[in-house]
Structures are given as structure tokens and as C-alpha cells.
Design a protein around this motif. Structure first.
Motif, PDB file in Angstrom:
ATOM      1  N   HIS A 180     -74.318 -49.224  21.098  1.00 58.30           N
ATOM      2  CA  HIS A 180     -75.238 -47.944  20.950  1.00 58.30           C
ATOM      3  C   HIS A 180     -74.689 -46.658  20.316  1.00 58.30           C
ATOM      4  O   HIS A 180     -75.369 -46.105  19.245  1.00 58.30           O
ATOM      5  CB  HIS A 180     -76.066 -47.557  22.164  1.00 58.30           C
ATOM      6  CG  HIS A 180     -77.032 -48.552  22.766  1.00 58.30           C
ATOM      7  ND1 HIS A 180     -77.754 -49.479  22.004  1.00 58.30           N
ATOM      8  CD2 HIS A 180     -77.133 -49.182  24.001  1.00 58.30           C
ATOM      9  CE1 HIS A 180     -78.521 -50.382  22.694  1.00 58.30           C
ATOM     10  NE2 HIS A 180     -78.167 -50.146  23.891  1.00 58.30           N
ATOM     11  N   ASP A 181     -73.472 -46.297  20.808  1.00 60.75           N
ATOM     12  CA  ASP A 181     -72.631 -45.210  20.255  1.00 60.75           C
ATOM     13  C   ASP A 181     -72.594 -45.356  18.785  1.00 60.75           C
ATOM     14  O   ASP A 181     -72.577 -44.285  17.761  1.00 60.75           O
ATOM     15  CB  ASP A 181     -71.535 -44.858  21.025  1.00 60.75           C
ATOM     16  CG  ASP A 181     -71.591 -44.297  22.340  1.00 60.75           C
ATOM     17  OD1 ASP A 181     -72.902 -43.911  22.727  1.00 60.75           O
ATOM     18  OD2 ASP A 181     -70.922 -44.385  23.214  1.00 60.75           O
ATOM     19  N   ARG A 205     -85.861 -48.148  10.497  1.00 68.69           N
ATOM     20  CA  ARG A 205     -87.410 -48.190  10.992  1.00 68.69           C
ATOM     21  C   ARG A 205     -87.320 -48.762  12.307  1.00 68.69           C
ATOM     22  O   ARG A 205     -88.005 -48.346  13.372  1.00 68.69           O
ATOM     23  CB  ARG A 205     -88.363 -48.647  10.114  1.00 68.69           C
ATOM     24  CG  ARG A 205     -88.784 -47.715   8.902  1.00 68.69           C
ATOM     25  CD  ARG A 205     -89.987 -48.492   8.105  1.00 68.69           C
ATOM     26  NE  ARG A 205     -90.198 -47.761   6.741  1.00 68.69           N
ATOM     27  CZ  ARG A 205     -90.009 -47.861   5.602  1.00 68.69           C
ATOM     28  NH1 ARG A 205     -89.038 -49.092   5.406  1.00 68.69           N
ATOM     29  NH2 ARG A 205     -90.178 -47.008   4.692  1.00 68.69           N
ATOM     30  N   SER A 206     -86.777 -49.869  12.581  1.00 69.90           N
ATOM     31  CA  SER A 206     -86.816 -50.660  13.841  1.00 69.90           C
ATOM     32  C   SER A 206     -86.170 -49.784  14.899  1.00 69.90           C
ATOM     33  O   SER A 206     -86.642 -50.198  16.080  1.00 69.90           O
ATOM     34  CB  SER A 206     -86.052 -51.934  13.473  1.00 69.90           C
ATOM     35  OG  SER A 206     -84.734 -51.634  13.251  1.00 69.90           O
ATOM     36  N   LEU A 207     -85.327 -48.882  14.655  1.00 66.23           N
ATOM     37  CA  LEU A 207     -84.815 -48.248  15.599  1.00 66.23           C
ATOM     38  C   LEU A 207     -85.519 -46.926  16.244  1.00 66.23           C
ATOM     39  O   LEU A 207     -85.253 -46.445  17.108  1.00 66.23           O
ATOM     40  CB  LEU A 207     -83.303 -47.806  15.052  1.00 66.23           C
ATOM     41  CG  LEU A 207     -82.399 -49.008  15.052  1.00 66.23           C
ATOM     42  CD1 LEU A 207     -81.134 -48.371  14.256  1.00 66.23           C
ATOM     43  CD2 LEU A 207     -82.015 -49.498  16.332  1.00 66.23           C
ATOM     44  N   THR A 208     -86.586 -46.571  15.416  1.00 62.11           N
ATOM     45  CA  THR A 208     -87.340 -45.380  15.840  1.00 62.11           C
ATOM     46  C   THR A 208     -88.149 -45.814  17.205  1.00 62.11           C
ATOM     47  O   THR A 208     -88.641 -44.891  17.508  1.00 62.11           O
ATOM     48  CB  THR A 208     -88.480 -45.068  14.857  1.00 62.11           C
ATOM     49  OG1 THR A 208     -89.470 -46.145  14.451  1.00 62.11           O
ATOM     50  CG2 THR A 208     -87.746 -44.599  13.489  1.00 62.11           C
ATOM     51  N   ASP A 212     -83.725 -46.107  23.643  1.00 60.27           N
ATOM     52  CA  ASP A 212     -82.767 -44.903  24.018  1.00 60.27           C
ATOM     53  C   ASP A 212     -83.100 -43.745  23.381  1.00 60.27           C
ATOM     54  O   ASP A 212     -83.271 -43.943  22.046  1.00 60.27           O
ATOM     55  CB  ASP A 212     -81.387 -45.243  23.625  1.00 60.27           C
ATOM     56  CG  ASP A 212     -80.210 -44.418  23.743  1.00 60.27           C
ATOM     57  OD1 ASP A 212     -80.129 -43.464  22.905  1.00 60.27           O
ATOM     58  OD2 ASP A 212     -79.520 -44.455  24.607  1.00 60.27           O
ATOM     59  N   ALA A 213     -83.200 -42.716  23.869  1.00 58.80           N
ATOM     60  CA  ALA A 213     -83.941 -41.575  23.227  1.00 58.80           C
ATOM     61  C   ALA A 213     -82.832 -41.023  22.213  1.00 58.80           C
ATOM     62  O   ALA A 213     -83.434 -40.608  21.229  1.00 58.80           O
ATOM     63  CB  ALA A 213     -83.936 -40.271  24.301  1.00 58.80           C
ATOM     64  N   ALA A 217     -84.113 -40.226  18.189  1.00 60.66           N
ATOM     65  CA  ALA A 217     -83.922 -39.203  17.471  1.00 60.66           C
ATOM     66  C   ALA A 217     -83.151 -39.478  16.422  1.00 60.66           C
ATOM     67  O   ALA A 217     -83.365 -38.998  15.088  1.00 60.66           O
ATOM     68  CB  ALA A 217     -83.297 -38.011  18.456  1.00 60.66           C
ATOM     69  N   ALA A 218     -81.952 -40.176  16.217  1.00 64.44           N
ATOM     70  CA  ALA A 218     -80.982 -40.173  15.092  1.00 64.44           C
ATOM     71  C   ALA A 218     -81.949 -40.944  14.199  1.00 64.44           C
ATOM     72  O   ALA A 218     -81.718 -40.727  12.935  1.00 64.44           O
ATOM     73  CB  ALA A 218     -79.879 -40.993  15.755  1.00 64.44           C
ATOM     74  N   ALA A 219     -82.499 -42.134  14.405  1.00 62.56           N
ATOM     75  CA  ALA A 219     -83.326 -42.896  13.579  1.00 62.56           C
ATOM     76  C   ALA A 219     -84.296 -42.103  12.840  1.00 62.56           C
ATOM     77  O   ALA A 219     -84.496 -42.439  11.604  1.00 62.56           O
ATOM     78  CB  ALA A 219     -83.939 -44.329  14.399  1.00 62.56           C
TER      79      ALA A 219
END
Length: 248
Positions: A180-181, A205-208, A212-213, A217-219
């Protein structure tokens, strides 16, 4: 003590920096190494020592050859590497030959990677080497996280779109191995490239909708810069705002 003073006390430290830089020319390698280390640690204000650092590095190359970065003598290696890192942080391209030697020889390459992003004018030489190091990282191993993150940060700082395919591959591998990091770092790096990172949009898009919050946000941030589609991003932003408002 000089280094500590310059790091924590505001003021004009030009005279002290010059005095420390003068120690680079001493015959005592331990003193020279410590002086270089102090200048590296004080890099935000080390500009007055810039020419002394470049001269020190040039003298090393003349006396010990182009591979002095990996010199077997501990004090010589410490002195050279610290001086190169300090000069690189000042954006001085005279640090480049040693950084390239470090990346090519893979001796203490991590120390070169940490400062490579300060030389965007040499991106054409640094990016292929950094991408090669990134491709060699096995993200199925947890201990590779710090190395991957450092490489991603350096490539983002250099800003050369030639790095995008390597970033996309790393993002996919990080997702597969649930790193995740590293996934978050890859998203932040892709964000720096804007529409040039469009080939990663499907994965982004798949990570939006990740659990994990921070990843979400990063996605969303990467989706906006890569896709530039307000109609797609706005519902995701509003959804985040609504969740925050509902939290106690």
C-alpha cells in the motif's frame, strides 16, 4: 558543533561554511570526511561552499579515478559521497559523474538515488538508470518498500515522461502484492506527470474505491491530473466530503 549550529540557528553562516569547506583540503582524510558530511547535512545553506565541494570532488577523480564513489578506503568513500550529495542538492551538475557511477556500479546506489531528483537538467541520463533500478525491485518482498519509494520520488522530481511506463509497471506490481505504501507513492509520482500518465488511468480508477483512505485520496488526485475530467472526479470528491461530514 558547527553543523549543529548551522542547522538549528538562523542567520548568515557564510563565514562558518567557508571555514568548514577549507577543511576539505586537509591531508587528514578523517577531518575532510567530517567536513564533507557537515556540508551535506547543511545543504539548504551550503551554497557558499559550492566551489570548494566541486574542487574536492574533482581532486578525488584526478587522484583516484572515476570510480572513487566506491573506493575501498572508508574515509575517502565517505568524504567523496558526502561531497557529491551536498553538491547535487545544490543542483550542480558537476555531481553527475559520481551519481552515474553509483547507479551503474550499484555500490551505495541508494545514496545517489536520494539526491538524483535535484538534477532535472540531467534527466536524460538519470531516468533510464533509475528506471532500471526500479524494474529490478521485487515487490513481493516487504523490505523493498523504502527502495521503491525513494526511486519513485526521484523520478517524480526529475519529471521526465520517459519514466511513466516504469511507474505504471510499478503501480501494477504494488497493487498485486498489496504494497500500500508503494502504491500510494506510485500514485503521487504519476500525479506529477499529468496527462502523460494517461496509460495508468484504468489502474488509478480501480484505486479510487480502495478501502484505505490514503490510497483513495492519492488515486483521486492522480485521476484528476491524468484524466482532467471534472465530471468524473467531482462525484468522488463530493463523496469524500460527505463521509467527512458524517464522521463524529
Amino acid at each position: 558543533m558547527s553543523g549543529e549550529l548551522m542547522r538549528i540557528w538562523r542567520g548568515d553562516h557564510t563565514r562558518l561554511l567557508v571555514l568548514v569547506a577549507d577543511q576539505l583540503t586537509t591531508a587528514d582524510e578523517e577531518v575532510a570526511a567530517e567536513a564533507a558530511a557537515v556540508l551535506e547535512s547543511c545543504h539548504p545553506v551550503a551554497a557558499p561552499a559550492q566551489e570548494a565541494l566541486a574542487t574536492h570532488i574533482g581532486a578525488h577523480h584526478a587522484a583516484h579515478g572515476p570510480n572513487v564513489w566506491a573506493a575501498p578506503q572508508e574515509r575517502l568513500r565517505k568524504s567523496h559521497q558526502a561531497a557529491v550529495r551536498a553538491l547535487a542538492r545544490l543542483g550542480d551538475q558537476r555531481a553527475l559523474p559520481s551519481l552515474l557511477a553509483a547507479l551503474d556500479g550499484d555500490v551505495d546506489a541508494w545514496r545517489a538515488i536520494q539526491v538524483a531528483g535535484h538534477l532535472p537538467q540531467a534527466a536524460d541520463q538519470l531516468v533510464p538508470r533509475l528506471c532500471e533500478h526500479l524494474h529490478r525491485i521485487d515487490l513481493s518482498q516487504q523490505w523493498t518498500e523504502m527502495s521503491a519509494n525513494a526511486l519513485l520520488a526521484a523520478l517524480a522530481a526529475l519529471g521526465d515522461p520517459a519514466a511513466v511506463p516504469a511507474l505504471v509497471d510499478t503501480l501494477g506490481a504494488a497493487v498485486r502484492h498489496e504494497q500500500h505504501d508503494v502504491t500510494q507513492s506510485a500514485l503521487k509520482a504519476l500525479k506529477a506527470f499529468g496527462p502523460a500518465a494517461a496509460e495508468a488511468l484504468d489502474t488509478i480508477r480501480s484505486l479510487t474505491t480502495a478501502t484505505d483512505a490514503h490510497l483513495r485520496a492519492a488515486a483521486v488526485a492522480a485521476l484528476w491530473t491524468a484524466g482532467e475530467d471534472m465530471g468524473e472526479v467531482m462525484p468522488l470528491l463530493l463523496g469524500r466530503v460527505s463521509k467527512v461530514d458524517l464522521e463524529p
